[in-house]
Design an enzyme around this catalytic site. Structure first.
Site, PDB file in Angstrom:
ATOM      1  N   ARG A 103       0.071   6.621   7.628  1.00 27.69           N
ATOM      2  CA  ARG A 103       0.264   6.775   6.119  1.00 27.69           C
ATOM      3  C   ARG A 103      -0.344   8.043   5.752  1.00 27.69           C
ATOM      4  O   ARG A 103      -0.022   8.530   4.538  1.00 27.69           O
ATOM      5  CB  ARG A 103      -0.818   5.552   5.453  1.00 27.69           C
ATOM      6  N   GLU A 136       7.564   2.239  -6.340  1.00 26.59           N
ATOM      7  CA  GLU A 136       7.714   1.735  -4.699  1.00 26.59           C
ATOM      8  C   GLU A 136       7.944   2.816  -4.135  1.00 26.59           C
ATOM      9  O   GLU A 136       8.364   3.838  -4.344  1.00 26.59           O
ATOM     10  CB  GLU A 136       8.719   0.724  -4.848  1.00 26.59           C
ATOM     11  N   LYS A 196       0.758  -1.382  -0.010  1.00 27.02           N
ATOM     12  CA  LYS A 196       0.069   0.024   0.024  1.00 27.02           C
ATOM     13  C   LYS A 196       0.875   1.235   0.090  1.00 27.02           C
ATOM     14  O   LYS A 196       0.381   2.396  -0.314  1.00 27.02           O
ATOM     15  CB  LYS A 196      -1.069   0.140   1.213  1.00 27.02           C
ATOM     16  N   GLY A 197       2.133   1.084   0.506  1.00 25.13           N
ATOM     17  CA  GLY A 197       2.903   2.123   0.594  1.00 25.13           C
ATOM     18  C   GLY A 197       3.200   3.161  -0.510  1.00 25.13           C
ATOM     19  O   GLY A 197       3.341   4.444  -0.118  1.00 25.13           O
TER      20      GLY A 197
HETATM   21  P1  IMP Z   1      12.885  -4.268   1.254  1.00 24.16           P
HETATM   22  O1  IMP Z   1      12.338  -5.754   0.739  1.00 24.16           O
HETATM   23  O2  IMP Z   1      13.477  -4.521   2.595  1.00 24.16           O
HETATM   24  O3  IMP Z   1      13.551  -3.639   0.372  1.00 24.16           O
HETATM   25  O4  IMP Z   1      11.296  -3.848   1.770  1.00 24.16           O
HETATM   26  C1  IMP Z   1      10.731  -3.004   1.364  1.00 24.16           C
HETATM   27  C2  IMP Z   1       9.479  -2.731   1.959  1.00 24.16           C
HETATM   28  O5  IMP Z   1       9.546  -2.611   3.429  1.00 24.16           O
HETATM   29  C3  IMP Z   1       8.911  -1.400   1.628  1.00 24.16           C
HETATM   30  O6  IMP Z   1       7.985  -1.507   0.521  1.00 24.16           O
HETATM   31  C4  IMP Z   1       8.201  -0.836   2.664  1.00 24.16           C
HETATM   32  O7  IMP Z   1       6.769  -1.425   2.697  1.00 24.16           O
HETATM   33  C5  IMP Z   1       8.854  -1.568   3.800  1.00 24.16           C
HETATM   34  N1  IMP Z   1       9.709  -0.519   4.507  1.00 24.16           N
HETATM   35  C6  IMP Z   1      11.210  -0.806   4.661  1.00 24.16           C
HETATM   36  N2  IMP Z   1      11.753   0.349   5.232  1.00 24.16           N
HETATM   37  C7  IMP Z   1      10.741   1.099   5.814  1.00 24.16           C
HETATM   38  C8  IMP Z   1      10.723   2.195   6.397  1.00 24.16           C
HETATM   39  O8  IMP Z   1      11.527   2.999   6.941  1.00 24.16           O
HETATM   40  N3  IMP Z   1       9.288   2.691   6.814  1.00 24.16           N
HETATM   41  C9  IMP Z   1       8.145   2.039   6.430  1.00 24.16           C
HETATM   42  N4  IMP Z   1       8.120   1.058   5.450  1.00 24.16           N
HETATM   43  C10 IMP Z   1       9.365   0.483   5.246  1.00 24.16           C
HETATM   44 MG    MG Z   2       4.936  -1.198   4.556  1.00 23.06          MG
END
Ligand code: IMP
Ligand code: MG
Length: 182
Positions: free
Chosen positions: A169, A103, A47-48
């Site tokens: 959010r 993303e 959702k981010g």
């Molecule tokens: P990755 O697979 O570790 O690159 O994770 C990416 C996902 O983790 C993102 O799409 C976010 O949903 C979540 N995420 C990573 N860091 C943060 C943060 O600092 N705040 C909120 N969500 C995060």
């Molecule tokens: Mg997230």
């Protein structure tokens, strides 16, 4: 009776909304230059990335379509494979389309690495990635991102679509949540 302070006051602003909007506009101009004369298909990772998508979309002066995909990473990238489960797949085929994955944040890189490989196997004409935020310090899996809004330090951030346990959010700014173990 004194009102208790809202929890949001503990958050420290890292990027103000106006600053983010200016950067999103710059990214949109860059995308317009790169895709001149083409149609573009944006794939938003729920959702981010929803707020980033909404702002980017309205800045783009190109024929553009959108679709959404939702993933859940098994315990935040705990598997070495970085495997993620698609909990909502795209509605439309991306075959032969110019696709940009939108993303919110690139952290370990596991989610985007996995999704990129899945979407690439569906034979888009081209496939690029736009991430609003990048935390390079936490990278586990290298991934080339074509459009990055801001590189940020190794801190947990919320707002502008990003959550902490589904909260925050709706904040217009990107803020740091103190003392979150990532
Ligand atoms: P990755 O697979 O570790 O690159 O994770 C990416 C996902 O983790 C993102 O799409 C976010 O949903 C979540 N995420 C990573 N860091 C943060 C943060 O600092 N705040 C909120 N969500 C995060
Ligand atoms: Mg997230």
């Amino acid at each position: 009776m004194a009102r208790s302070r809202p929890k949001t006051q503990k958050l420290k602003v890292l990027l103000r909304h106006a600053h983010i909007r200016r950067r999103v506009r710059q990214i949109a101009r860059q995308i317009e230059r790169d895709y001149r004369g083409e149609s573009l298909h944006l794939v938003c990772i729920l959702k981010g990335a929803c707020i980033f998508l909404a702002d980017l979309l309205r800045e783009l002066r190109l024929p553009v379509s959108v679709d959404f995909i939702a993933v859940s990473s098994y315990g935040k990238g705990s598997l070495p494979s970085g495997e993620v489960r698609i909990t909502k797949d795209l509605d439309q085929s991306i075959e032969d389309l110019h696709v940009i994955i939108v993303e919110d944040i690139l952290d370990t890189g596991l989610t985007l690495n996995y999704l990129y490989r899945i979407l690439q196997s569906r034979k888009p004409r081209s496939l690029k990635i736009a991430a609003l935020l990048d935390k390079p310090a936490r990278r586990v899996k290298e991934i080339a991102v074509d459009y990055v809004g801001f590189q940020i330090p190794d801190q947990f951030v919320v707002g502008y679509g990003l959550d902490y346990a589904e909260r925050y959010r709706n904040l217009p700014d990107v803020c740091v949540v103190p003392a979150v173990n990532q």
